[in-house]
Design a protein around this motif. Structure first.
Motif, PDB file in Angstrom:
ATOM      1  N   PHE A 337       0.800  -1.148  -0.001  1.00 22.23           N
ATOM      2  CA  PHE A 337      -0.038   0.190   0.153  1.00 22.23           C
ATOM      3  C   PHE A 337       1.051   1.106   0.028  1.00 22.23           C
ATOM      4  CE2 PHE A 337      -3.246  -2.843   0.647  1.00 22.23           C
ATOM      5  CZ  PHE A 337      -4.664  -2.143   0.851  1.00 22.23           C
ATOM      6  N   GLU A 338       0.667   2.122  -0.991  1.00 21.03           N
ATOM      7  CA  GLU A 338       1.618   3.264  -1.112  1.00 21.03           C
ATOM      8  C   GLU A 338       0.959   4.475  -1.171  1.00 21.03           C
ATOM      9  OE1 GLU A 338       3.954   4.456  -4.976  1.00 21.03           O
ATOM     10  OE2 GLU A 338       5.190   2.998  -4.118  1.00 21.03           O
ATOM     11  N   ASN A 339       0.963   5.137  -0.169  1.00 18.57           N
ATOM     12  CA  ASN A 339       0.225   6.409   0.288  1.00 18.57           C
ATOM     13  C   ASN A 339      -1.118   6.419  -0.345  1.00 18.57           C
ATOM     14  OD1 ASN A 339       2.382   7.921   0.858  1.00 18.57           O
ATOM     15  ND2 ASN A 339       3.246   8.132  -1.195  1.00 18.57           N
ATOM     16  N   VAL A 340      -1.759   5.455   0.412  1.00 19.54           N
ATOM     17  CA  VAL A 340      -3.484   5.237   0.026  1.00 19.54           C
ATOM     18  C   VAL A 340      -4.140   6.208   0.937  1.00 19.54           C
ATOM     19  CG1 VAL A 340      -5.169   3.560  -0.094  1.00 19.54           C
ATOM     20  CG2 VAL A 340      -3.110   2.857  -0.761  1.00 19.54           C
ATOM     21  N   SER A 341      -5.001   6.839   0.238  1.00 19.52           N
ATOM     22  CA  SER A 341      -6.240   7.717   0.996  1.00 19.52           C
ATOM     23  C   SER A 341      -7.422   7.309   0.413  1.00 19.52           C
ATOM     24  CB  SER A 341      -5.994   9.496   0.531  1.00 19.52           C
ATOM     25  OG  SER A 341      -4.759   9.731   1.148  1.00 19.52           O
ATOM     26  N   PHE A 342      -8.451   7.280   1.425  1.00 22.04           N
ATOM     27  CA  PHE A 342      -9.751   6.287   0.952  1.00 22.04           C
ATOM     28  C   PHE A 342     -10.845   6.933   1.864  1.00 22.04           C
ATOM     29  CE2 PHE A 342     -12.749   2.941   2.084  1.00 22.04           C
ATOM     30  CZ  PHE A 342     -13.476   3.156   0.884  1.00 22.04           C
ATOM     31  N   SER A 343     -11.943   7.363   1.336  1.00 24.30           N
ATOM     32  CA  SER A 343     -13.334   7.459   1.804  1.00 24.30           C
ATOM     33  C   SER A 343     -14.438   6.866   1.319  1.00 24.30           C
ATOM     34  CB  SER A 343     -13.380   9.092   1.929  1.00 24.30           C
ATOM     35  OG  SER A 343     -12.271   9.894   2.546  1.00 24.30           O
ATOM     36  N   TYR A 344     -15.257   6.536   1.959  1.00 26.89           N
ATOM     37  CA  TYR A 344     -16.620   5.682   1.698  1.00 26.89           C
ATOM     38  C   TYR A 344     -17.266   6.999   0.916  1.00 26.89           C
ATOM     39  CZ  TYR A 344     -15.428   1.462   4.103  1.00 26.89           C
ATOM     40  OH  TYR A 344     -14.988   0.428   4.412  1.00 26.89           O
ATOM     41  N   PRO A 345     -18.373   6.387   0.029  1.00 29.03           N
ATOM     42  CA  PRO A 345     -19.238   7.383  -0.700  1.00 29.03           C
ATOM     43  C   PRO A 345     -19.923   8.504   0.107  1.00 29.03           C
ATOM     44  CG  PRO A 345     -19.252   5.117  -1.708  1.00 29.03           C
ATOM     45  CD  PRO A 345     -18.594   4.776  -0.355  1.00 29.03           C
ATOM     46  N   ASP A 346     -20.122   8.035   1.353  1.00 35.26           N
ATOM     47  CA  ASP A 346     -20.759   8.731   2.210  1.00 35.26           C
ATOM     48  C   ASP A 346     -19.861   9.967   2.897  1.00 35.26           C
ATOM     49  OD1 ASP A 346     -19.636   7.273   3.904  1.00 35.26           O
ATOM     50  OD2 ASP A 346     -21.163   6.869   5.201  1.00 35.26           O
ATOM     51  N   ASN A 347     -18.667  10.021   2.322  1.00 38.29           N
ATOM     52  CA  ASN A 347     -17.484  10.956   3.032  1.00 38.29           C
ATOM     53  C   ASN A 347     -17.035  10.385   4.170  1.00 38.29           C
ATOM     54  OD1 ASN A 347     -17.732  12.366   0.357  1.00 38.29           O
ATOM     55  ND2 ASN A 347     -19.547  13.619   1.299  1.00 38.29           N
ATOM     56  N   THR A 348     -17.318   9.288   4.543  1.00 36.94           N
ATOM     57  CA  THR A 348     -16.466   8.812   5.864  1.00 36.94           C
ATOM     58  C   THR A 348     -15.314   8.458   5.517  1.00 36.94           C
ATOM     59  OG1 THR A 348     -18.495   7.730   6.715  1.00 36.94           O
ATOM     60  CG2 THR A 348     -16.657   6.960   7.694  1.00 36.94           C
ATOM     61  N   LYS A 349     -14.180   9.138   6.160  1.00 37.26           N
ATOM     62  CA  LYS A 349     -12.859   9.139   5.826  1.00 37.26           C
ATOM     63  C   LYS A 349     -12.272   8.038   6.438  1.00 37.26           C
ATOM     64  CE  LYS A 349      -8.661  11.766   5.936  1.00 37.26           C
ATOM     65  NZ  LYS A 349      -8.028  13.421   6.236  1.00 37.26           N
ATOM     66  N   VAL A 350     -11.367   7.185   6.028  1.00 36.07           N
ATOM     67  CA  VAL A 350     -10.627   6.083   6.762  1.00 36.07           C
ATOM     68  C   VAL A 350      -9.266   6.153   6.590  1.00 36.07           C
ATOM     69  CG1 VAL A 350     -10.860   3.625   6.460  1.00 36.07           C
ATOM     70  CG2 VAL A 350     -12.562   4.678   5.718  1.00 36.07           C
ATOM     71  N   PHE A 351      -8.570   6.384   5.346  1.00 35.85           N
ATOM     72  CA  PHE A 351      -7.422   6.398   5.389  1.00 35.85           C
ATOM     73  C   PHE A 351      -6.897   7.749   4.580  1.00 35.85           C
ATOM     74  CE2 PHE A 351      -7.995   1.729   4.505  1.00 35.85           C
ATOM     75  CZ  PHE A 351      -7.783   1.285   6.024  1.00 35.85           C
ATOM     76  N   GLU A 352      -5.493   8.032   5.392  1.00 35.47           N
ATOM     77  CA  GLU A 352      -5.104   9.469   4.507  1.00 35.47           C
ATOM     78  C   GLU A 352      -3.533   8.981   4.597  1.00 35.47           C
ATOM     79  OE1 GLU A 352      -4.569  12.827   2.796  1.00 35.47           O
ATOM     80  OE2 GLU A 352      -6.383  12.193   3.503  1.00 35.47           O
ATOM     81  N   ASN A 353      -2.891   8.677   3.246  1.00 39.79           N
ATOM     82  CA  ASN A 353      -1.587   8.278   3.126  1.00 39.79           C
ATOM     83  C   ASN A 353      -1.059   7.086   3.765  1.00 39.79           C
ATOM     84  OD1 ASN A 353      -1.237  10.553   1.145  1.00 39.79           O
ATOM     85  ND2 ASN A 353      -0.677  11.950   3.022  1.00 39.79           N
TER      86      ASN A 353
END
Length: 574
Positions: A337-353
């Motif tokens: 995993f390389e600098n992965v940022s991810f939020s669910y469609p409802d804008n729930t933030k999970v990962f930042e870098n």
């Protein structure tokens, strides 16, 4: 086997000819009256049948031919339209289901299962029923109206105008009711979907309902949904019931005009008596089909409401997954995993870098509190979702450059809540590995510590386990799920709380088996119970989407951080 376009053309032809022959008896009745009244001066006499007896024999032959061909064409159109309906139903259901399978996981997390089942089953069945009956009815009404109108115009244009004077009112009334029925049918289908969803939800959770003794509470909720459905149907029924009587009263005006005006014309020798008899009988054929507009409009609007729901589902966009890799070597199982940022469609933030590395042929665990992002890593790796930024690699392949099938074909997943299909234990273990030998299935069951309990069952591997494996305990279902993953023998194994439903003894046995699996595979373990991960080569501790600690079990205990604190808490409760 003709194509469906050809089949539809043939079925339409049969419907038209059936209606033509169905209308001929009224004309033959008029000819019969003409023969009896005018004898040698009748219409048939002009064809060379000079005697009354020869005319009646010829008329009898026409009647026999008419009813024979009417019956033949009726048989053909019934067979053809119903086969077309069945084919369309099958094709549309498979096409829709195929489309649904390609949708993102976020779609299924937002949609109710009962609503999808209602569309795939009830709505498509409604379309099939309309093809069975509705299309033929429309064709026959058009044929009957045009043919009868032609006979009226040919016989008496004046009487035609008198008979059709109520037609504009009938058409206006039909348009008003169809608009109203369209709205009411959409409301009924929506209420039906909500009811189906609630029923499916309750049946799936029946054990929870019983254990909490909330049967009466759930009955009230189902009753409320059912009453809403009943009220929507009552509005539809009331509107539909008013349509036919209003149309009937409009039609009687045309019938009275034919009887009165046509009788006056016949009595003044301005219209043949036989023709008058034919037109009286045909008046009902000309105007009576308008009474069926209620049924047809009802069926049509119901079918259109269903078609709209099916088409809306088919129009749900499927994300484009473009495969860029032309060469694909066997996967070894290294994950990056390389600098992965991810939020669910409802804008729930999970990962930042988020960044981490899992070397091939190692066992790596992710632990942390609920909502820390453990399961989200699995969803990203399986491409149930795609990250907004960053890259994920399997070996040296960016998974965005691989097809979904290639990514998922190298991963064996065991979920926290295993899903088993209605069928035998053997079929469930071999699911995804259809060409596996019986010996391989048994070997996978042994590794998963399932063989011993399977052999104690009456039918052993051929034991039918019921829907979702309801005849098995939670631990037994989990072991079968693990055996299925072992049999698939992919480079990468993911165990998402896979031992959560097992007792300590079984868990210890599974861990020994997993140690054997891990020798030649990459294994990812998601767990709350730290006893499950203590033998992992590397443990990542997550908190709010961030890796706050990493190391082996012993190293993390020595660090005296979050992991050590969690370990002491769990140890004290054992």
């Amino acid at each position: 086997m003709p194509t469906q376009h050809l089949a539809i053309a043939i079925a339409t032809t049969c419907s038209i000819f059936n209606q033509v022959f169905d209308l001929l008896p009224e004309i033959l009745l008029g000819i019969a009256v003409d023969i009896v009244v005018n004898k040698q001066d009748s219409f048939i006499a002009g064809w060379g049948f000079n005697t009354l007896f020869s005319q009646l024999l010829f008329l009898g032959a026409l009647c026999l031919i008419t009813w024979t061909f009417e019956s033949i064409f009726q048989y053909l159109y019934i067979i053809l339209w119903r086969n077309i309906g069945q084919y369309m139903q099958h094709t549309l259901r498979i096409e829709t289901y195929t489309h649904v399978q390609r949708l993102e996981m976020s779609f299924f997390e937002e949609k109710h299962t009962g609503e999808l089942i209602a569309i795939l089953n009830d709505d498509i069945n409604q379309l099939e029923r309309f093809l069975d009956n509705g299309v033929n009815a429309i064709i026959q009404i058009i044929t009957s109206t045009l043919m009868t109108f032609a006979v009226f115009i040919y016989t008496s244009p004046l009487l035609t105008l008198c008979t059709l004077m109520s037609t504009p009112f009938i058409c206006a009334l039909s348009w008003i009711f169809q608009h109203r029925l369209s709205f009411l049918h959409a409301a009924v289908r929506k209420k039906a979907a909500l009811l189906n969803s609630k029923l499916a939800h309750n049946i799936a959770g029946i054990s929870t309902i019983k254990s909490y003794t909330t049967e009466e509470f759930e009955i009230k909720k189902i009753s409320e949904h059912s009453k809403n459905y009943m009220r929507a149907n009552a509005q539809l029924i009331g509107t539909f019931a008013a349509f036919r009587p209003l149309i009937r009263m409009s039609i009687v005006l045309g019938f009275v005009a034919t009887v009165v005006v046509g009788g006056w014309l016949a009595s003044n020798n301005l219209l043949n008596v036989g023709a008058y008899s034919t037109l009286v009988f045909l008046t009902q054929r000309l105007l009576w089909p308008f009474t069926e507009l209620a049924d047809i409009a009802n069926d049509y609007k119901r079918a259109m409401a269903c078609a709209k729901r099916v088409l809306n589902l088919l129009e749900t966009p499927v994300p484009a997954h473009t495969e860029c890799m032309n060469t694909f070597y066997p996967i070894q199982g290294a994950i990056t995993f390389e600098n992965v940022s991810f939020s669910y469609p409802d804008n729930t933030k999970v990962f930042e870098n988020l960044s981490f590395i899992i070397p091939k042929h190692t066992t790596v665990a992710f632990v942390g509190a609920t909502g820390s992002g453990k399961s989200s890593i699995v969803k990203l790796l399986l491409r149930f979702y795609n990250p907004q930024h960053g890259s994920i690699y399997i070996d040296n392949y960016n998974i965005q450059a691989l097809s979904l099938q290639k990514v998922r074909s190298c991963i064996s997943l065991v979920n926290q809540e295993p899903f088993l299909f209605a069928g035998t234990i053997y079929e469930n273990i071999a699911y995804g590995s259809p060409h596996a030998l019986a010996e391989e299935v048994e070997q996978a069951a042994m590794i998963a510590q399932a063989h011993s309990f399977i052999m104690r069952l009456p039918e052993q591997y051929q034991t039918v386990i019921g829907e979702r494996g309801q005849k098995l305990s939670g631990g037994q279902k989990q072991r079968i799920s693990i055996a299925r993953a072992v049999l698939k023998n992919n480079a990468l194994f993911i165990f998402d709380e896979a031992t959560s439903a097992m007792d300590n003894e079984t868990e210890a046995a599974i861990q020994q088996s997993l140690a054997k699996i891990a020798q030649n595979h990459t294994t990812i373990i998601i767990a709350h119970r730290l006893s499950t991960v203590r033998y992992a080569d590397l443990i990542y501790v997550l908190d709010k989407g961030n890796i706050i600690e990493q190391g082996s079990h012993q190293a993390l205990l020595a660090h005296q951080g979050t992991y050590a604190q969690l370990w002491r808490i769990q140890e004290s409760t054992m």
